[in-house]
Scaffold this motif. Structure first.
Motif, PDB file in Angstrom:
ATOM      1  N   TRP A 106       7.358   3.238  10.134  1.00  7.91           N
ATOM      2  CA  TRP A 106       6.913   1.892   9.778  1.00  7.91           C
ATOM      3  C   TRP A 106       5.827   1.391  10.724  1.00  7.91           C
ATOM      4  CZ3 TRP A 106       7.438   0.613   5.174  1.00  7.91           C
ATOM      5  CH2 TRP A 106       8.625   0.738   4.451  1.00  7.91           C
ATOM      6  N   LEU A 110       2.510   0.274   8.957  1.00  5.72           N
ATOM      7  CA  LEU A 110       2.276  -1.170   8.857  1.00  5.72           C
ATOM      8  C   LEU A 110       1.542  -1.780  10.040  1.00  5.72           C
ATOM      9  CD1 LEU A 110       5.735  -2.324   7.428  1.00  5.72           C
ATOM     10  CD2 LEU A 110       3.624  -1.875   6.159  1.00  5.72           C
ATOM     11  N   PHE A 111       1.711  -1.171  11.221  1.00  6.13           N
ATOM     12  CA  PHE A 111       1.181  -1.808  12.421  1.00  6.13           C
ATOM     13  C   PHE A 111       0.144  -0.956  13.148  1.00  6.13           C
ATOM     14  CE2 PHE A 111       5.572  -3.394  11.816  1.00  6.13           C
ATOM     15  CZ  PHE A 111       5.264  -4.712  11.531  1.00  6.13           C
ATOM     16  N   SER A 171      14.497  -0.466   9.826  1.00 11.42           N
ATOM     17  CA  SER A 171      13.541  -1.286   9.079  1.00 11.42           C
ATOM     18  C   SER A 171      13.718  -2.786   9.293  1.00 11.42           C
ATOM     19  CB  SER A 171      13.666  -1.000   7.569  1.00 11.42           C
ATOM     20  OG  SER A 171      13.497   0.371   7.281  1.00 11.42           O
ATOM     21  N   ILE A 174      11.058  -5.145  10.913  1.00 17.96           N
ATOM     22  CA  ILE A 174       9.734  -5.406  10.336  1.00 17.96           C
ATOM     23  C   ILE A 174       9.482  -6.901  10.140  1.00 17.96           C
ATOM     24  CG2 ILE A 174       8.244  -5.042   8.334  1.00 17.96           C
ATOM     25  CD1 ILE A 174       9.545  -2.290   8.023  1.00 17.96           C
ATOM     26  N   LEU A 178       6.827  -9.202  12.215  1.00 18.43           N
ATOM     27  CA  LEU A 178       5.805  -9.975  11.504  1.00 18.43           C
ATOM     28  C   LEU A 178       5.860 -11.458  11.865  1.00 18.43           C
ATOM     29  CD1 LEU A 178       5.995  -8.355   7.948  1.00 18.43           C
ATOM     30  CD2 LEU A 178       4.103  -8.170   9.573  1.00 18.43           C
TER      31      LEU A 178
END
Length: 296
Positions: A106, A110-111, A171, A174, A178
């Motif tokens: 992840w 995503l990052f 997960s 996340i 954020l």
């Protein structure tokens, strides 16, 4: 001085949290999940009242972190399903390294982590993944004694639960990340989401929330308190020595959990081939997880 104390708290809390309630007879795993998440909420509320930082969050920060708690609750149900079907040592040994691997995936997706890796880092990354896979496969196929006759559907559902916990618990960070909230300030809305998710799952199960005895309820709450203890120990440890070293130390909880599962709960029985393979797999998975985590 304090770093050693925080390390002991983290490893003790997260290495032992499943043990007190492992032999308690719950109506189903949703009820167990509720007791654990509810106890953590009580502790998180007390900490938030002492700190006051949680009340300074804006709406987006609060609800994103709350959503992370909902994901944790579903992961908790999967984890407890895994432990009741496979035993504490096996289930913990499977989901813990998967948590790390999933969180790193992840992070990359995503990052934008793990960009422009050097050749040596790629080698270490591949080595860490192979070590984790070897450890997890040893745990999965470590059978002996009574386990040889274990129903296949029970084994499959337990394995699915452990893998599900690995994915979901890898997960739930996340939405928390954020939100941009600090781990300390986010502990209360996270706990509130965990307890809300646990309550919803318990309601959907249509089972009584009452346990057979006050002692059973106490052991269920002790499981939640130990998880919370490990969580706050980790936060304190990271604050003193940093995330990388704190993360490395926290992975020792997998070995502690394996020792307790084998030598106290007899899941699997000690001095058996299954116990030796399970413990070896937990150690390998831990080493691979430590190596993988330090590539962040």
């Amino acid at each position: 001085m304090y770093s050693w104390l925080y390390a002991l708290i983290t490893v003790f809390g997260w290495g032992t949290w499943l043990a007190p309630s492992q032999k308690v007879k719950f109506p189903n795993q949703q009820i167990k999940n509720l007791y654990v998440a509810g106890t953590n909420l009580v502790i998180a509320t007390a900490v938030a009242l002492l700190q006051g930082s949680a009340w300074a969050l804006n709406g987006a920060m609060f609800w994103l972190t709350f959503a992370g708690g909902l994901i944790w609750a579903v992961g908790g149900l999967a984890a407890f399903t895994g432990t009741v079907k496979l035993g504490m040592a096996k289930a913990f040994g499977i989901w813990a390294p998967l948590n790390i691997a999933v969180s790193l995936v992840w992070g990359a997706v995503l990052f934008n982590e793990f960009v422009n890796l050097s050749g040596w880092t790629i080698v270490l990354l591949v080595a860490a993944i192979l070590i984790i896979l070897a450890g997890v496969l040893l745990i999965i196929f470590a059978k002996g004694g009574d386990e040889e006759t274990q129903d296949r559907s029970t084994f499959r559902s337990g394995l699915l639960g452990a893998v599900g916990a690995g994915v979901l618990w890898g997960s739930y960070f996340i939405p928390v990340k954020l939100s941009g909230v600090s781990a300390w300030a986010g502990a209360f809305p996270l706990a509130l989401g965990m307890a809300t998710g646990g309550a919803l799952l318990a309601l959907l199960s249509r089972q009584t929330w009452k346990l057979a005895s006050a002692g059973d309820a106490g052991r269920a709450c002790l499981t939640g308190a130990l998880w919370s203890l490990g969580n706050y120990g980790m936060l304190l440890l990271v604050g003193v020595i940093g995330a990388g070293r704190g993360f490395t130390i926290s992975q020792l909880s997998v070995v502690v959990s394996a020792l307790i599962g084998i030598y106290w709960l007899h899941e699997p029985a000690p001095r058996t081939r299954a116990a030796r393979l399970t413990f070896t797999g937990c150690v390998l998975a831990t080493l691979g997880g430590i190596l993988l985590g330090n590539l962040r």
